[in-house]
Scaffold this motif. Structure first.
Motif, mmCIF file in Angstrom:
data_model
loop_
_atom_site.group_PDB
_atom_site.id
_atom_site.type_symbol
_atom_site.label_atom_id
_atom_site.label_comp_id
_atom_site.label_asym_id
_atom_site.label_seq_id
_atom_site.Cartn_x
_atom_site.Cartn_y
_atom_site.Cartn_z
ATOM 1 N N ALA A 11 76.650 -0.300 73.077
ATOM 2 C CA ALA A 11 77.047 1.104 72.648
ATOM 3 C C ALA A 11 77.746 1.291 71.682
ATOM 4 O O ALA A 11 78.312 0.695 70.948
ATOM 5 C CB ALA A 11 77.743 1.973 73.422
ATOM 6 N N ARG A 12 77.020 1.675 70.727
ATOM 7 C CA ARG A 12 77.522 1.481 69.282
ATOM 8 C C ARG A 12 77.839 3.497 68.891
ATOM 9 O O ARG A 12 78.324 3.738 68.006
ATOM 10 C CB ARG A 12 76.675 1.797 67.923
ATOM 11 C CG ARG A 12 76.071 0.059 68.298
ATOM 12 C CD ARG A 12 74.529 0.159 67.220
ATOM 13 N NE ARG A 12 74.327 -1.059 67.184
ATOM 14 C CZ ARG A 12 73.319 -1.602 68.504
ATOM 15 N NH1 ARG A 12 72.625 -0.902 68.512
ATOM 16 N NH2 ARG A 12 72.810 -3.397 67.746
ATOM 17 N N ILE A 13 79.015 3.124 69.840
ATOM 18 C CA ILE A 13 79.561 4.475 70.255
ATOM 19 C C ILE A 13 81.473 4.133 69.952
ATOM 20 O O ILE A 13 81.776 3.671 70.478
ATOM 21 C CB ILE A 13 79.037 5.460 70.940
ATOM 22 C CG1 ILE A 13 80.089 5.048 72.121
ATOM 23 C CG2 ILE A 13 78.054 6.105 70.833
ATOM 24 C CD1 ILE A 13 79.787 5.870 73.294
ATOM 25 N N ILE A 15 84.183 5.497 71.874
ATOM 26 C CA ILE A 15 85.181 6.623 73.391
ATOM 27 C C ILE A 15 86.514 6.080 73.390
ATOM 28 O O ILE A 15 87.588 5.551 73.267
ATOM 29 C CB ILE A 15 85.060 5.675 73.945
ATOM 30 C CG1 ILE A 15 83.298 5.636 74.659
ATOM 31 C CG2 ILE A 15 85.363 6.373 75.443
ATOM 32 C CD1 ILE A 15 82.927 5.043 76.044
ATOM 33 N N LEU A 132 82.222 -0.855 65.146
ATOM 34 C CA LEU A 132 81.092 0.007 64.858
ATOM 35 C C LEU A 132 80.166 -1.105 63.492
ATOM 36 O O LEU A 132 78.869 -0.674 63.655
ATOM 37 C CB LEU A 132 81.039 1.047 64.338
ATOM 38 C CG LEU A 132 82.046 2.070 64.997
ATOM 39 C CD1 LEU A 132 82.239 3.832 64.726
ATOM 40 C CD2 LEU A 132 80.595 2.463 66.548
ATOM 41 N N GLY A 137 80.180 -1.065 69.980
ATOM 42 C CA GLY A 137 80.904 0.219 70.177
ATOM 43 C C GLY A 137 82.624 0.021 70.760
ATOM 44 O O GLY A 137 82.883 -1.451 70.669
ATOM 45 N N TRP A 150 90.205 9.076 65.902
ATOM 46 C CA TRP A 150 89.384 9.349 65.144
ATOM 47 C C TRP A 150 89.016 10.465 66.091
ATOM 48 O O TRP A 150 87.929 10.680 66.718
ATOM 49 C CB TRP A 150 88.664 8.013 65.989
ATOM 50 C CG TRP A 150 86.998 7.498 65.146
ATOM 51 C CD1 TRP A 150 86.009 8.163 66.244
ATOM 52 C CD2 TRP A 150 86.760 6.935 64.302
ATOM 53 N NE1 TRP A 150 84.795 7.276 65.009
ATOM 54 C CE2 TRP A 150 85.455 6.547 63.670
ATOM 55 C CE3 TRP A 150 87.887 6.136 63.366
ATOM 56 C CZ2 TRP A 150 85.135 5.336 63.260
ATOM 57 C CZ3 TRP A 150 87.576 5.732 62.336
ATOM 58 C CH2 TRP A 150 85.492 5.217 62.138
ATOM 59 N N GLN A 152 86.281 11.892 64.675
ATOM 60 C CA GLN A 152 84.768 12.112 65.622
ATOM 61 C C GLN A 152 83.747 11.624 66.689
ATOM 62 O O GLN A 152 83.138 11.259 66.106
ATOM 63 C CB GLN A 152 84.298 11.504 63.971
ATOM 64 C CG GLN A 152 83.830 10.763 63.986
ATOM 65 C CD GLN A 152 85.606 10.252 63.184
ATOM 66 O OE1 GLN A 152 86.291 11.028 63.140
ATOM 67 N NE2 GLN A 152 85.448 9.649 62.123
ATOM 68 N N ALA A 153 85.385 10.703 67.537
ATOM 69 C CA ALA A 153 85.046 10.471 68.591
ATOM 70 C C ALA A 153 83.467 11.264 69.599
ATOM 71 O O ALA A 153 83.389 11.853 69.357
ATOM 72 C CB ALA A 153 85.889 9.312 69.920
ATOM 73 N N ASP A 154 82.586 9.733 69.484
ATOM 74 C CA ASP A 154 81.336 10.090 70.375
ATOM 75 C C ASP A 154 81.974 10.648 72.307
ATOM 76 O O ASP A 154 81.087 11.626 72.382
ATOM 77 C CB ASP A 154 80.667 9.385 69.962
ATOM 78 C CG ASP A 154 79.625 8.812 69.364
ATOM 79 O OD1 ASP A 154 79.164 9.748 68.458
ATOM 80 O OD2 ASP A 154 80.576 7.420 69.091
ATOM 81 N N LEU A 155 82.535 10.610 72.378
ATOM 82 C CA LEU A 155 83.402 10.478 73.600
ATOM 83 C C LEU A 155 85.037 10.562 73.785
ATOM 84 O O LEU A 155 85.691 9.614 73.538
ATOM 85 C CB LEU A 155 82.709 10.074 75.139
ATOM 86 C CG LEU A 155 83.339 9.973 75.793
ATOM 87 C CD1 LEU A 155 82.962 11.796 76.609
ATOM 88 C CD2 LEU A 155 82.301 9.505 76.882
ATOM 89 N N LYS A 156 85.382 12.011 74.363
ATOM 90 C CA LYS A 156 86.844 12.131 74.272
ATOM 91 C C LYS A 156 87.326 12.590 75.706
ATOM 92 O O LYS A 156 86.405 13.255 76.499
ATOM 93 C CB LYS A 156 87.528 13.447 73.439
ATOM 94 C CG LYS A 156 87.135 13.038 71.634
ATOM 95 C CD LYS A 156 87.427 14.049 71.193
ATOM 96 C CE LYS A 156 87.214 13.830 69.730
ATOM 97 N NZ LYS A 156 87.177 14.845 69.457
#
Length: 175
Positions: A11-13, A15, A132, A137, A150, A152-156
Protein backbone atom coordinates in the motif's frame (compact mmCIF):
# COMPACT_ATOMS: atom_id res chain seq x y z
CA UNK A 1 11.60 -6.80 4.30
CA UNK A 2 9.58 -9.97 4.32
CA UNK A 3 5.84 -10.17 4.30
CA UNK A 4 3.42 -12.90 5.22
CA UNK A 5 1.69 -12.26 1.87
CA UNK A 6 4.46 -11.39 -0.62
CA UNK A 7 2.09 -11.35 -3.62
CA UNK A 8 0.24 -8.35 -2.25
CA UNK A 9 1.23 -5.01 -3.76
CA UNK A 10 2.43 -2.72 -0.94
CA UNK A 11 0.00 0.00 0.00
CA UNK A 12 1.34 3.44 -0.89
CA UNK A 13 -0.21 5.11 2.10
CA UNK A 14 0.81 6.46 5.48
CA UNK A 15 -0.87 4.98 8.52
CA UNK A 16 -0.37 7.00 11.72
CA UNK A 17 -0.72 5.02 14.97
CA UNK A 18 -0.83 6.74 18.34
CA UNK A 19 -2.14 5.49 21.63
CA UNK A 20 -1.63 4.79 25.27
CA UNK A 21 1.45 3.08 26.64
CA UNK A 22 0.98 -0.68 26.87
CA UNK A 23 -2.01 -0.74 24.51
CA UNK A 24 -0.35 -2.98 21.93
CA UNK A 25 0.21 -0.28 19.34
CA UNK A 26 3.76 -1.42 18.51
CA UNK A 27 2.93 -5.07 17.90
CA UNK A 28 -0.24 -4.08 16.05
CA UNK A 29 1.66 -1.58 13.89
CA UNK A 30 4.38 -4.09 13.04
CA UNK A 31 1.79 -6.75 12.20
CA UNK A 32 -0.19 -4.43 9.93
CA UNK A 33 2.96 -3.25 8.15
CA UNK A 34 4.12 -6.82 7.59
CA UNK A 35 0.74 -8.02 6.42
CA UNK A 36 0.40 -5.15 3.93
CA UNK A 37 4.04 -5.23 2.74
CA UNK A 38 4.72 -1.79 4.17
CA UNK A 39 7.59 -0.28 6.12
CA UNK A 40 7.34 0.35 9.87
CA UNK A 41 8.75 3.27 11.85
CA UNK A 42 8.93 3.33 15.67
CA UNK A 43 9.33 7.03 16.44
CA UNK A 44 9.57 6.38 20.18
CA UNK A 45 12.80 4.47 19.55
CA UNK A 46 14.22 7.62 17.95
CA UNK A 47 13.50 9.66 21.10
CA UNK A 48 14.99 6.89 23.21
CA UNK A 49 18.11 6.82 21.00
CA UNK A 50 18.50 10.59 21.36
CA UNK A 51 18.16 10.20 25.13
CA UNK A 52 20.73 7.38 25.23
CA UNK A 53 23.15 9.57 23.26
CA UNK A 54 22.66 12.45 25.71
CA UNK A 55 23.27 10.17 28.69
CA UNK A 56 26.30 8.53 27.04
CA UNK A 57 27.81 11.93 26.33
CA UNK A 58 27.28 13.30 29.84
CA UNK A 59 24.67 15.83 28.77
CA UNK A 60 22.48 16.81 31.72
CA UNK A 61 19.02 15.62 30.66
CA UNK A 62 17.44 18.30 32.87
CA UNK A 63 19.33 21.12 31.14
CA UNK A 64 17.19 22.05 28.14
CA UNK A 65 19.83 24.45 26.78
CA UNK A 66 22.52 21.75 26.83
CA UNK A 67 20.18 19.27 25.17
CA UNK A 68 19.22 21.82 22.53
CA UNK A 69 22.87 22.57 21.79
CA UNK A 70 23.64 18.87 21.30
CA UNK A 71 20.45 17.77 19.52
CA UNK A 72 21.98 17.99 16.05
CA UNK A 73 25.02 15.84 16.81
CA UNK A 74 23.88 12.19 16.99
CA UNK A 75 23.32 10.23 13.79
CA UNK A 76 20.10 8.26 14.28
CA UNK A 77 19.16 5.59 11.76
CA UNK A 78 15.90 3.67 11.94
CA UNK A 79 15.48 0.33 10.23
CA UNK A 80 11.96 0.03 8.83
CA UNK A 81 11.54 -3.75 8.42
CA UNK A 82 8.43 -4.56 10.48
CA UNK A 83 9.77 -8.03 11.33
CA UNK A 84 13.15 -6.74 12.51
CA UNK A 85 12.99 -3.01 13.31
CA UNK A 86 16.34 -1.56 14.32
CA UNK A 87 17.70 1.67 15.72
CA UNK A 88 21.31 2.73 15.30
CA UNK A 89 23.12 5.60 16.92
CA UNK A 90 26.29 6.83 15.25
CA UNK A 91 26.40 3.51 13.39
CA UNK A 92 26.00 1.24 16.45
CA UNK A 93 22.87 -0.79 17.19
CA UNK A 94 21.35 0.52 20.43
CA UNK A 95 18.12 -1.48 20.37
CA UNK A 96 18.79 -3.00 23.80
CA UNK A 97 20.32 0.06 25.48
CA UNK A 98 17.40 2.33 24.67
CA UNK A 99 15.02 0.09 26.64
CA UNK A 100 16.94 0.49 29.91
CA UNK A 101 15.51 1.96 33.12
CA UNK A 102 18.07 4.77 32.80
CA UNK A 103 16.62 5.81 29.43
CA UNK A 104 13.03 5.32 30.64
CA UNK A 105 13.69 7.80 33.45
CA UNK A 106 15.25 10.40 31.15
CA UNK A 107 13.33 10.26 27.87
CA UNK A 108 10.53 12.67 28.86
CA UNK A 109 12.70 15.71 29.61
CA UNK A 110 14.74 15.13 26.45
CA UNK A 111 11.66 14.65 24.25
CA UNK A 112 10.13 17.95 25.35
CA UNK A 113 13.06 20.07 24.14
CA UNK A 114 11.87 21.87 20.97
CA UNK A 115 15.18 21.34 19.13
CA UNK A 116 14.99 17.58 19.76
CA UNK A 117 11.40 17.43 18.56
CA UNK A 118 12.20 19.47 15.44
CA UNK A 119 15.20 17.31 14.58
CA UNK A 120 13.42 14.00 15.08
CA UNK A 121 10.23 15.09 13.34
CA UNK A 122 12.37 16.07 10.34
CA UNK A 123 14.00 12.60 10.37
CA UNK A 124 10.59 10.93 10.67
CA UNK A 125 9.19 12.96 7.78
CA UNK A 126 12.19 11.95 5.66
CA UNK A 127 11.57 8.26 6.43
CA UNK A 128 7.96 8.71 5.32
CA UNK A 129 8.99 10.50 2.11
CA UNK A 130 11.56 7.75 1.41
CA UNK A 131 8.95 5.01 1.87
CA UNK A 132 6.49 6.72 -0.44
CA UNK A 133 9.19 7.43 -3.04
CA UNK A 134 10.16 3.75 -2.98
CA UNK A 135 6.58 2.80 -3.77
CA UNK A 136 5.92 1.45 -0.33
CA UNK A 137 3.59 2.70 2.32
CA UNK A 138 4.59 3.02 5.94
CA UNK A 139 3.02 2.49 9.33
CA UNK A 140 4.36 5.14 11.69
CA UNK A 141 3.89 4.50 15.39
CA UNK A 142 4.34 7.07 18.13
CA UNK A 143 3.13 10.31 19.62
CA UNK A 144 1.71 13.14 17.50
CA UNK A 145 2.14 11.34 14.18
CA UNK A 146 -1.23 12.40 12.76
CA UNK A 147 -0.94 15.95 14.07
CA UNK A 148 2.70 17.09 14.05
CA UNK A 149 4.67 14.55 12.01
CA UNK A 150 2.38 13.73 9.08
CA UNK A 151 -1.00 15.48 9.41
CA UNK A 152 -1.93 14.33 5.90
CA UNK A 153 -1.73 10.64 6.91
CA UNK A 154 -4.20 8.52 4.97
CA UNK A 155 -5.35 6.73 8.11
CA UNK A 156 -4.99 7.88 11.71
CA UNK A 157 -5.53 5.40 14.52
CA UNK A 158 -5.53 5.79 18.28
CA UNK A 159 -5.05 2.48 20.10
CA UNK A 160 -6.04 2.03 23.71
CA UNK A 161 -6.68 -0.77 26.18
CA UNK A 162 -8.23 -1.02 29.60
CA UNK A 163 -5.86 -0.30 32.50
CA UNK A 164 -5.55 -3.96 33.58
CA UNK A 165 -4.52 -5.07 30.08
CA UNK A 166 -2.05 -2.19 29.82
CA UNK A 167 -0.49 -3.08 33.20
CA UNK A 168 -0.20 -6.74 32.18
CA UNK A 169 1.52 -5.82 28.89
CA UNK A 170 3.96 -3.49 30.67
CA UNK A 171 4.79 -6.18 33.25
CA UNK A 172 5.40 -8.72 30.47
CA UNK A 173 7.70 -6.28 28.62
CA UNK A 174 9.74 -5.57 31.75
CA UNK A 175 9.91 -9.22 32.84
Amino acid sequence: MSSSNPTTEPARIVIAVDGTSGSGKSSTSRGVADRLGMRFLDTGAMYRAMTWWMLSNDIDVHDADAIAAAAGKPVITSGTDPLAPTIALDGADVSVEIRSDKVNAAVSPVATVPEVRARLIALQQQEIRDALAAGSGIVVEGRDIGTAVWPQADLKLYVTADPAARAARRAAEEG
